[in-house]
Design a protein around this motif. Structure first.
Motif, short mmCIF file in Angstrom:
data_model
loop_
_atom_site.label_atom_id
_atom_site.label_comp_id
_atom_site.label_asym_id
_atom_site.label_seq_id
_atom_site.Cartn_x
_atom_site.Cartn_y
_atom_site.Cartn_z
N LYS A 1 0.84 -1.21 0.00
CA LYS A 1 0.00 0.00 0.00
C LYS A 1 0.87 1.26 0.00
CE LYS A 1 -3.97 2.09 2.31
NZ LYS A 1 -4.89 2.01 3.47
N ASP A 2 1.99 1.20 0.72
CA ASP A 2 2.92 2.33 0.72
C ASP A 2 3.49 2.56 -0.68
OD1 ASP A 2 2.49 2.67 3.41
OD2 ASP A 2 4.30 1.59 4.03
N ILE A 3 3.75 1.47 -1.39
CA ILE A 3 4.32 1.57 -2.74
C ILE A 3 3.28 2.04 -3.75
CG2 ILE A 3 5.33 0.26 -4.65
CD1 ILE A 3 6.50 -1.66 -2.52
N ILE A 4 2.12 1.39 -3.75
CA ILE A 4 1.10 1.64 -4.75
C ILE A 4 0.33 2.93 -4.47
CG2 ILE A 4 -1.04 0.76 -5.80
CD1 ILE A 4 1.45 -0.81 -6.59
N GLY A 5 0.03 3.16 -3.19
CA GLY A 5 -0.71 4.36 -2.82
C GLY A 5 -2.21 4.25 -3.02
N TYR B 1 1.07 1.53 -11.52
CA TYR B 1 1.20 0.78 -10.28
C TYR B 1 2.28 -0.29 -10.38
CZ TYR B 1 -3.26 3.12 -9.90
OH TYR B 1 -4.24 4.08 -9.90
N GLN B 2 2.38 -0.96 -11.53
CA GLN B 2 3.44 -1.95 -11.71
C GLN B 2 4.79 -1.27 -11.81
OE1 GLN B 2 1.82 -4.68 -11.13
NE2 GLN B 2 -0.08 -3.54 -11.50
N ASP B 3 4.83 -0.10 -12.45
CA ASP B 3 6.08 0.66 -12.51
C ASP B 3 6.52 1.09 -11.12
OD1 ASP B 3 6.25 0.40 -15.23
OD2 ASP B 3 5.58 2.43 -15.70
N LYS B 4 5.57 1.46 -10.27
CA LYS B 4 5.90 1.84 -8.90
C LYS B 4 6.52 0.67 -8.14
CE LYS B 4 2.56 5.55 -8.01
NZ LYS B 4 1.37 5.96 -7.22
N LEU B 5 5.99 -0.54 -8.38
CA LEU B 5 6.52 -1.72 -7.70
C LEU B 5 7.97 -1.97 -8.11
CD1 LEU B 5 6.18 -4.25 -5.96
CD2 LEU B 5 5.17 -5.41 -7.94
N PHE B 6 8.24 -1.95 -9.41
CA PHE B 6 9.61 -2.20 -9.87
C PHE B 6 10.55 -1.06 -9.47
CE2 PHE B 6 7.51 -5.22 -12.79
CZ PHE B 6 8.34 -6.32 -12.61
N LYS B 7 10.05 0.17 -9.52
CA LYS B 7 10.89 1.32 -9.13
C LYS B 7 11.27 1.23 -7.66
CE LYS B 7 9.25 4.72 -12.53
NZ LYS B 7 8.40 5.93 -12.74
N TYR B 8 10.33 0.84 -6.82
CA TYR B 8 10.63 0.70 -5.40
C TYR B 8 11.67 -0.39 -5.19
CZ TYR B 8 10.14 -0.16 -0.42
OH TYR B 8 10.43 -0.33 0.92
#
Length: 226
Positions: free
Chosen positions: A130-134, A190-197
């Motif tokens: 949730k912190d990653i995806i928002g 959202y998938q980009d956020k996961l990989f970026k994190y």
């Protein structure tokens, strides 16, 4: 450059030969973030690959294999970041015994729809995802027949509406994290956020170690002068 080790899957081709497979979409996805993918072959001794890589990805497949287990054990021992996708998440969910305790999906939602980018919605709980995806809810793809059983050594990060576990994190580690869907085959923020994190965390840990070593050298030199 950050080096991410990715395990393979053994398949039999049309003439009966064993081949090692890795999702090209996964390699393309992570290399767009300027990292180097290291293919970890299905061989007995993978120590060179383990010591070379900064982090790991266990991709999807019919099930996980012995190399996946070695990679996961190494990541747990050295607290290195690891992302498990589909079967990779199922390997993480069995990290207490490394025996297969997955069960068949029994649901009114079809979780095996290989030709659609978005299949069903998931609910994301308070935690790292949730912190990653928002967001509390997003849609994901789905192409799995099996699901995992909830255990007390990992945290459930998300579920689909029928209760199927869709994301987990291993308790007590920096980032040993699994998703049941295939983020490498989705093109949204959202998938980009996961990989970026994932990649940003690897970068941070590498530079933290470098800075710590430099500071340790500085302190030792300072005390030697006295």
């Amino acid at each position: 450059m950050i080096k991410i080790g990715v395990t393979t899957r053994i398949l039999i081709n049309e003439i009966g030969l064993e081949i090692e497979k890795i999702p090209h979409s996964l390699i393309k996805k992570i290399e767009q973030f300027n990292v180097l993918s290291i293919i970890i072959p299905s061989i007995d001794n993978i120590n060179y690959y383990l010591d070379t890589c900064d982090a790991f990805i266990i991709p999807g497949g019919t099930t996980w294999n012995d190399v996946d287990v070695k990679v996961l054990k190494y990541a747990m021992k050295h607290n290195k970041p690891l992302l498990g996708i589909c079967a990779g998440m199922q390997a993480i969910a069995n990290a207490n015994t490394f025996m297969d305790h997955t069960i068949k999906v029994d649901s009114n939602i079809n979780h095996y729809v290989p030709d659609k980018e978005y299949v069903h919605e998931i609910t994301i709980y308070d935690g790292i995802l949730k912190d990653i995806i928002g967001k509390k809810k997003i849609y994901v793809n789905s192409r799995h027949h099996d699901t995992i059983i909830n255990e007390n050594f990992f945290k459930v990060e998300a579920r689909s509406d029928d209760g199927i576990i869709e994301a987990i994190s291993l308790i007590g580690y920096k980032f040993i994290f699994g998703v049941q869907w295939h983020p490498e085959d989705m093109n949204d923020e959202y998938q980009d956020k996961l990989f970026k994190y994932f990649i940003s965390l690897i970068w941070f840990l590498i530079n933290y170690v470098i800075l710590y070593r430099q500071w340790d050298i500085y302190e030792n030199k300072k005390h030697t002068k006295h």
